[in-house]
Write an enzyme that holds these catalytic residues in place. Sequence first.
Site, PDB file in Angstrom:
ATOM      1  N   LYS A 166      -9.235   3.501  -2.768  1.00 36.17           N
ATOM      2  CA  LYS A 166      -9.642   2.667  -1.416  1.00 36.17           C
ATOM      3  C   LYS A 166     -10.967   3.101  -1.004  1.00 36.17           C
ATOM      4  O   LYS A 166     -11.461   4.242  -0.952  1.00 36.17           O
ATOM      5  CB  LYS A 166      -8.652   2.875  -0.162  1.00 36.17           C
ATOM      6  CG  LYS A 166      -8.813   1.724   0.948  1.00 36.17           C
ATOM      7  CD  LYS A 166      -7.545   2.165   1.509  1.00 36.17           C
ATOM      8  CE  LYS A 166      -7.710   1.179   2.862  1.00 36.17           C
ATOM      9  NZ  LYS A 166      -6.461   1.187   3.845  1.00 36.17           N
ATOM     10  N   GLU A 171       0.788  -1.248  -0.167  1.00 40.30           N
ATOM     11  CA  GLU A 171       0.062  -0.124   0.017  1.00 40.30           C
ATOM     12  C   GLU A 171       0.859   1.139  -0.064  1.00 40.30           C
ATOM     13  O   GLU A 171       1.754   1.541   0.551  1.00 40.30           O
ATOM     14  CB  GLU A 171      -0.945  -0.104   1.203  1.00 40.30           C
ATOM     15  CG  GLU A 171      -2.160   1.150   1.113  1.00 40.30           C
ATOM     16  CD  GLU A 171      -2.996   0.770   2.503  1.00 40.30           C
ATOM     17  OE1 GLU A 171      -4.063   1.420   2.513  1.00 40.30           O
ATOM     18  OE2 GLU A 171      -2.651   0.044   3.157  1.00 40.30           O
ATOM     19  N   CYS A 196      -6.117  -3.432   1.821  1.00 39.97           N
ATOM     20  CA  CYS A 196      -5.517  -3.540   3.272  1.00 39.97           C
ATOM     21  C   CYS A 196      -6.932  -3.709   4.167  1.00 39.97           C
ATOM     22  O   CYS A 196      -7.581  -4.743   4.164  1.00 39.97           O
ATOM     23  CB  CYS A 196      -4.883  -2.366   3.743  1.00 39.97           C
ATOM     24  SG  CYS A 196      -4.136  -2.900   5.365  1.00 39.97           S
ATOM     25  N   PRO A 225      21.911   2.108  28.896  1.00 45.22           N
ATOM     26  CA  PRO A 225      22.450   2.168  30.341  1.00 45.22           C
ATOM     27  C   PRO A 225      21.931   0.770  31.074  1.00 45.22           C
ATOM     28  O   PRO A 225      20.689   0.519  31.055  1.00 45.22           O
ATOM     29  CB  PRO A 225      21.622   3.419  30.998  1.00 45.22           C
ATOM     30  CG  PRO A 225      20.916   3.897  30.005  1.00 45.22           C
ATOM     31  CD  PRO A 225      20.873   3.068  28.794  1.00 45.22           C
ATOM     32  N   LEU A 226      22.864  -0.146  31.270  1.00 45.79           N
ATOM     33  CA  LEU A 226      22.505  -1.393  31.984  1.00 45.79           C
ATOM     34  C   LEU A 226      22.195  -1.284  33.471  1.00 45.79           C
ATOM     35  O   LEU A 226      23.303  -0.929  34.055  1.00 45.79           O
ATOM     36  CB  LEU A 226      23.537  -2.190  31.765  1.00 45.79           C
ATOM     37  CG  LEU A 226      23.610  -2.970  30.127  1.00 45.79           C
ATOM     38  CD1 LEU A 226      24.755  -4.102  30.291  1.00 45.79           C
ATOM     39  CD2 LEU A 226      22.248  -3.769  30.299  1.00 45.79           C
ATOM     40  N   SER A 227      21.079  -1.806  33.958  1.00 45.71           N
ATOM     41  CA  SER A 227      20.933  -1.587  35.408  1.00 45.71           C
ATOM     42  C   SER A 227      21.237  -2.778  36.339  1.00 45.71           C
ATOM     43  O   SER A 227      21.050  -2.955  37.360  1.00 45.71           O
ATOM     44  CB  SER A 227      19.359  -1.277  35.528  1.00 45.71           C
ATOM     45  OG  SER A 227      18.696  -2.262  35.152  1.00 45.71           O
ATOM     46  N   GLY A 228      21.284  -4.103  35.529  1.00 44.27           N
ATOM     47  CA  GLY A 228      21.456  -5.470  36.091  1.00 44.27           C
ATOM     48  C   GLY A 228      20.050  -5.943  36.060  1.00 44.27           C
ATOM     49  O   GLY A 228      19.937  -7.309  36.669  1.00 44.27           O
ATOM     50  N   GLY A 229      19.130  -5.168  35.810  1.00 41.71           N
ATOM     51  CA  GLY A 229      17.740  -5.706  35.631  1.00 41.71           C
ATOM     52  C   GLY A 229      17.143  -6.304  34.188  1.00 41.71           C
ATOM     53  O   GLY A 229      17.772  -6.317  33.466  1.00 41.71           O
ATOM     54  N   ILE A 230      15.915  -7.023  34.405  1.00 40.77           N
ATOM     55  CA  ILE A 230      15.404  -7.602  33.375  1.00 40.77           C
ATOM     56  C   ILE A 230      15.053  -6.886  31.976  1.00 40.77           C
ATOM     57  O   ILE A 230      15.145  -7.132  30.761  1.00 40.77           O
ATOM     58  CB  ILE A 230      14.293  -8.826  33.638  1.00 40.77           C
ATOM     59  CG1 ILE A 230      14.347  -9.760  32.538  1.00 40.77           C
ATOM     60  CG2 ILE A 230      13.073  -7.902  33.675  1.00 40.77           C
ATOM     61  CD1 ILE A 230      13.480 -10.822  32.999  1.00 40.77           C
ATOM     62  N   ASP A 231      14.790  -5.571  32.502  1.00 40.99           N
ATOM     63  CA  ASP A 231      14.370  -4.744  31.230  1.00 40.99           C
ATOM     64  C   ASP A 231      15.311  -4.302  30.397  1.00 40.99           C
ATOM     65  O   ASP A 231      15.563  -4.307  29.370  1.00 40.99           O
ATOM     66  CB  ASP A 231      13.666  -3.420  31.835  1.00 40.99           C
ATOM     67  CG  ASP A 231      12.407  -3.832  32.479  1.00 40.99           C
ATOM     68  OD1 ASP A 231      11.655  -4.838  31.876  1.00 40.99           O
ATOM     69  OD2 ASP A 231      11.747  -3.154  33.315  1.00 40.99           O
ATOM     70  N   SER A 232      16.452  -3.638  31.016  1.00 38.61           N
ATOM     71  CA  SER A 232      17.936  -3.116  30.135  1.00 38.61           C
ATOM     72  C   SER A 232      18.492  -4.427  29.551  1.00 38.61           C
ATOM     73  O   SER A 232      18.778  -4.546  28.334  1.00 38.61           O
ATOM     74  CB  SER A 232      18.557  -2.391  31.165  1.00 38.61           C
ATOM     75  OG  SER A 232      18.973  -3.143  32.216  1.00 38.61           O
TER      76      SER A 232
END
Length: 717
Positions: A117, A48, A178, A365-372
Amino acid sequence: MGHLITLATWYGFALNQWSLDFQGNLERILASIAIAKERGATLRVGPELEIPGYGCQDHFLEGDTVLHSWEVLAKILASDETLGIVCDIGMPVIHKNVIYNCRVIIHDRKILLIRPKMWMADDGNYRETRWFTPWMKPRQWEDHYLPRIIQAVTKQTKVPFGDAVISTLDTCFGVELCEELFTPSSPHIPMGLDGVEIFTNSSGSHHELRKLYTRVELIKEATLKLGGIYLYANQQGCDGDRLYYDGCAMIAVNGRIVAQGSQFSLSDVEVVTATVDIEDVRAHRTGRSRSMQGASSENYPRIEVQFALTRGKFEEVKDEDSAGVLGPKYYDVKFHSPEEEIALGPACWLWDYLRRSRTQGYFVPLSGGIDSCATSVIVFSMCRLVAEAARRGDMTVIADARRMTGEPQDSTYVPSDPREFANRIFHTCYMGTENSSAETRKRAKQLSEAIGSYHVDLNMDSVVTAMRNLFGLVTGIRPQFRSQGGTEAENLALQNIQARLRMVLAYMFAQLLPFVRGKSGGLLVLGSANVDESLRGYLTKYDCSSADINPIGSISKTDLKKFIAYAQHAFDMPILESFLKATPTAELEPITETYVQSDEADMGMTYDELSVFGRLRKVEKCGPYSTFTKLVHEWGAVLSPTQIAEKVKLFFFEYARNRHKMTTLTPAYHAESYSPDDNRFDLRPFLYPARFPWQFKKIDEVAAALPDRSNRKAKTD
């Protein structure tokens, strides 16, 4: 066989178009047509609005966008590549001073039909009626007078514009755009009843977790009862916004998929092909009830073209086309698990963003947590995809990788090792304070080693102390944490300043780390706030969640944990196990013998509960009271009505009072149907009566009157 063999090969495409990149889009369109012709195609269908790019948004209101689209179409028409093939191409067209989203059907330097369309996508991520008007005259067409740059090529003054179908020497095909596939009364039904045998669908459909199944079922259903051949082409890639268009071009015959393209790919042009027998469609349509409905159906205007889409009787089939006829009859549709989708979709989006922004890499920025951790693993997944493409010899990917790594033009560098490539373009940093633990610092370092990122480890206590001292100097009061005797206001302010200073440091390091490494340019900062934290407002405004883009901003904590568990084995990263076992914590308060900060304790609800609230609020369109009534049935065996009422009230109070934070959310990859992305996907106010006095009073009244089923459940257990 007891009938004539009428074999035809058609091609649907997934193109990685980019909004307003008219030159690049032209080159990709011509490349797709060349590939189609090389393989013997007679009909080419693209995505499209492929000429300007689907995501131009308010640029569609500019005359320049329409003008440049005509200029590109003129070059396509004049190209020898378009001779001997019917091409279905998408662009905006102004007809009688009204802007339409159109397909332009061309053949041998002539425009056969401009098909606007008829049904617009106007919910969720889409605002098509803001820019386009639907064609409201079914089975009608009008004369459209062409601009002079087109007349010079086609020698046509006017062409048909409207709802019509194309009649070739051997069959008939019609266009569906679409959203028209998703509507209850789709155009393919009346077209099919009037004898149209082939349906093309040119789409700009985005990726969302667990969404592909719906699209596949609709494509199959379109021809299951009706019979016919359905060609589905889709945009693929990031064309300039939060959406990733996930390709997966398909061809279906009589309700069965016979060919499917990839859902996630770094390729700019991808071809889907199948060789089918038109007689299969005609045999499928011999049912008496279908014949009676077809005989009484209204006629579609037909535009005739002296060209055949099928090959001649008993003509030899090319080897690359033979699978659909001589090999397996039908194709088993490939569905990725949600964990694979997270590994692939955001990774492809990140690659497009990185190469098209012409920057030198990413910073997390790595925090040591699961998100980063999840954000970093997705970047590593991107590096894996780049390495795979490089090993296949994809010169576009190799050239982009050489440019962003600062290699000279005559370089022979090939990014075949994902960790080596990550070390060149991916930078991570652990920003510790006195409140950080040795465990998170260790996990961050081990993750960076597993991924291969260029890692920096620092303590920022001196910066935080300077801010506290400055405040004390100005006011005469030095704020203290709660554990040190401070008030809630002091405690919160000291947490927030740590988070905000991390954002400032992140941008400084992102701008200067390439310089430190003897390179030029800068890095893009990636955010790591998940959808549940954003929904609840459990983040500091303008902290390290504020970044350039965020690959996990629309993914739930629950899905991120499953993704990390998947990546642990799929990417051979044993270190990820420690992230799964760790308690989620912001580490912004001092750790004592009796207190360790916990995200879920701070929020007053679990991440799984947040996912439920998010779906009820957005997907099922529930306010506080209807959320409560639904959860009484879902949670009533575990919690009492008053306990459920308290959870519901807490969620809506926190959501409402933190809604203003959504106005500053980092642009995030869209992956979840309950994303709170303000004023883009989620159109809600940001100033609320946060205690919802009317709604909460009604919840309390009903909760008090309802029986407590949780006690009975406990006794039976």
